[in-house]
Design an enzyme around this catalytic site. Structure first.
Site, PDB file in Angstrom:
ATOM      1  N   GLU A 127      -4.484  -2.188  11.653  1.00 41.62           N
ATOM      2  CA  GLU A 127      -4.528  -1.085  10.704  1.00 41.62           C
ATOM      3  C   GLU A 127      -5.920  -0.451  10.620  1.00 41.62           C
ATOM      4  OE1 GLU A 127      -3.062  -2.426   6.862  1.00 41.62           O
ATOM      5  OE2 GLU A 127      -2.307  -4.220   7.833  1.00 41.62           O
ATOM      6  N   SER A 128      -5.954   0.860  10.674  1.00 42.97           N
ATOM      7  CA  SER A 128      -7.160   1.658  10.426  1.00 42.97           C
ATOM      8  C   SER A 128      -8.135   1.699  11.610  1.00 42.97           C
ATOM      9  CB  SER A 128      -7.923   1.159   9.191  1.00 42.97           C
ATOM     10  OG  SER A 128      -7.087   1.159   8.050  1.00 42.97           O
ATOM     11  N   GLU A 183      -1.386  -8.067   4.668  1.00 38.18           N
ATOM     12  CA  GLU A 183      -2.645  -7.549   5.204  1.00 38.18           C
ATOM     13  C   GLU A 183      -3.805  -8.504   4.950  1.00 38.18           C
ATOM     14  OE1 GLU A 183      -3.743  -3.312   4.567  1.00 38.18           O
ATOM     15  OE2 GLU A 183      -5.439  -4.163   3.477  1.00 38.18           O
ATOM     16  N   LYS A 238      -1.301  10.309   4.452  1.00 34.32           N
ATOM     17  CA  LYS A 238      -2.406  10.034   3.522  1.00 34.32           C
ATOM     18  C   LYS A 238      -3.204  11.307   3.313  1.00 34.32           C
ATOM     19  CE  LYS A 238      -6.160   7.617   4.770  1.00 34.32           C
ATOM     20  NZ  LYS A 238      -7.038   6.472   5.076  1.00 34.32           N
ATOM     21  N   LYS A 283       2.785   2.077   0.779  1.00 33.88           N
ATOM     22  CA  LYS A 283       1.346   1.777   0.885  1.00 33.88           C
ATOM     23  C   LYS A 283       0.701   1.923  -0.484  1.00 33.88           C
ATOM     24  CE  LYS A 283      -2.271   0.987   3.670  1.00 33.88           C
ATOM     25  NZ  LYS A 283      -2.784   2.049   4.553  1.00 33.88           N
ATOM     26  N   GLU A 306       0.788   7.478   9.318  1.00 37.69           N
ATOM     27  CA  GLU A 306       0.558   7.448   7.873  1.00 37.69           C
ATOM     28  C   GLU A 306       0.431   8.836   7.270  1.00 37.69           C
ATOM     29  OE1 GLU A 306      -1.328   4.087   5.630  1.00 37.69           O
ATOM     30  OE2 GLU A 306      -3.058   5.385   5.941  1.00 37.69           O
ATOM     31  N   ASN A 310      -6.432  -5.567   8.817  1.00 33.72           N
ATOM     32  CA  ASN A 310      -7.044  -4.305   8.419  1.00 33.72           C
ATOM     33  C   ASN A 310      -8.454  -4.226   8.980  1.00 33.72           C
ATOM     34  OD1 ASN A 310      -7.727  -1.898   7.238  1.00 33.72           O
ATOM     35  ND2 ASN A 310      -7.127  -2.487   5.167  1.00 33.72           N
TER      36      ASN A 310
END
Length: 262
Positions: free
Chosen positions: A219-220, A169, A59, A120, A57, A189
């Site tokens: 995710e994350s 998500e 970000k 995103k 990602e 997520n």
């Protein structure tokens, strides 16, 4: 506790209305129609064939941590991810809260990125799907927490008509009903978008409740190779990682080193 997601969605509604006043929907749609013959790279197929499954990602900031890497350039970091072996990319395009822009996807493509790119953002209107397509994304993120299931179904239909795949998500068990819509990618997520608290165990808890043959993305909150190995053993195909790379001086190198550990 303050619900950050509420603020994000409220601002997004104002933002989309402003975009429409600058570029009316019919003009945006006409621009996208000219791209109908272009073939987009599939994130789903890439993940199913990938040995690492890493979606790196781009970000630069977040509402909870502020600037992560303000100096990061969209024509440098994404291509370095691709060269390091990323299966796909995720590029933040929300400006107000995350310091992103649609321009970043265009810059990445112009720099030579050919792998799938996830748009995103916090999608609440079909107008944003056309923005994503025009920017050069191949996958759109739909978040169960901010749209009704009926709205999600309609947005998925439009996305597919535009040639975009959908990463749906979910975070809470009660959102798993959305999985019945059969998205291209099932995302879990690990970050609660209201409090921004992160717990990677969320993926392990919800994995078995997703369709066995679905392409699943965690995710994350993923920082180590061992976590990726365990998630893969629990049925995940993709692993969306941003902060682990973006907080370093050389995100591409950080990705390369992680892949070596895998």
């Amino acid at each position: 506790m303050k619900d950050i997601l509420f603020d994000i969605v409220a601002h997004k509604k104002e933002e989309v209305a402003e975009f429409k006043s600058i570029v009316p929907a019919h003009k945006l749609y006409a621009q996208v129609e000219k791209l109908s013959d272009e073939t987009l790279p599939s994130m789903r197929q890439s993940l199913l064939k990938s040995a690492s499954g890493i979606i790196s990602e781009f970000k630069r900031r977040s509402p909870s941590k502020g600037w992560i890497n303000e100096a990061a350039q969209a024509d440098v970091v994404p291509i370095s991810y691709q060269e390091a072996g990323a299966t796909g990319l995720s590029i933040l395009t929300d400006d107000y809260f995350f310091g992103g822009r649609d321009e970043f996807i265009k810059m990445a493509r112009h720099a030579g990125v050919t792998i799938p790119i996830l748009y995103k953002n916090f999608v609440i209107d079909e107008y944003q799907l056309f923005q994503a397509r025009l920017a050069g994304a191949s996958v759109i993120l739909l978040i169960a927490a901010i749209i009704k299931r009926s709205e999600c179904k309609m947005l998925m239909k439009t996305a597919h008509e535009l040639g975009l795949e959908v990463l749906l998500e979910m975070h809470h068990e009660q959102e798993l009903a959305y999985a019945e819509l059969e998205p291209d990618l099932y995302g879990i997520n690990n970050r609660d978008l209201g409090s921004f608290h992160t717990d990677v165990q969320n993926s392990f808890r919800l994995a078995e409740k997703l369709p066995e043959d679905g392409c699943k993305v965690s995710e994350s909150g993923i920082f180590e190779a061992q976590t990726i190995k365990l998630l893969r053993e629990n049925g995940f195909n993709g692993f969306l990682m941003g902060e682990a790379f973006m907080k370093t001086d050389n995100p591409g190198k950080a990705l390369s080193e992680l892949i070596k550990q895998l």
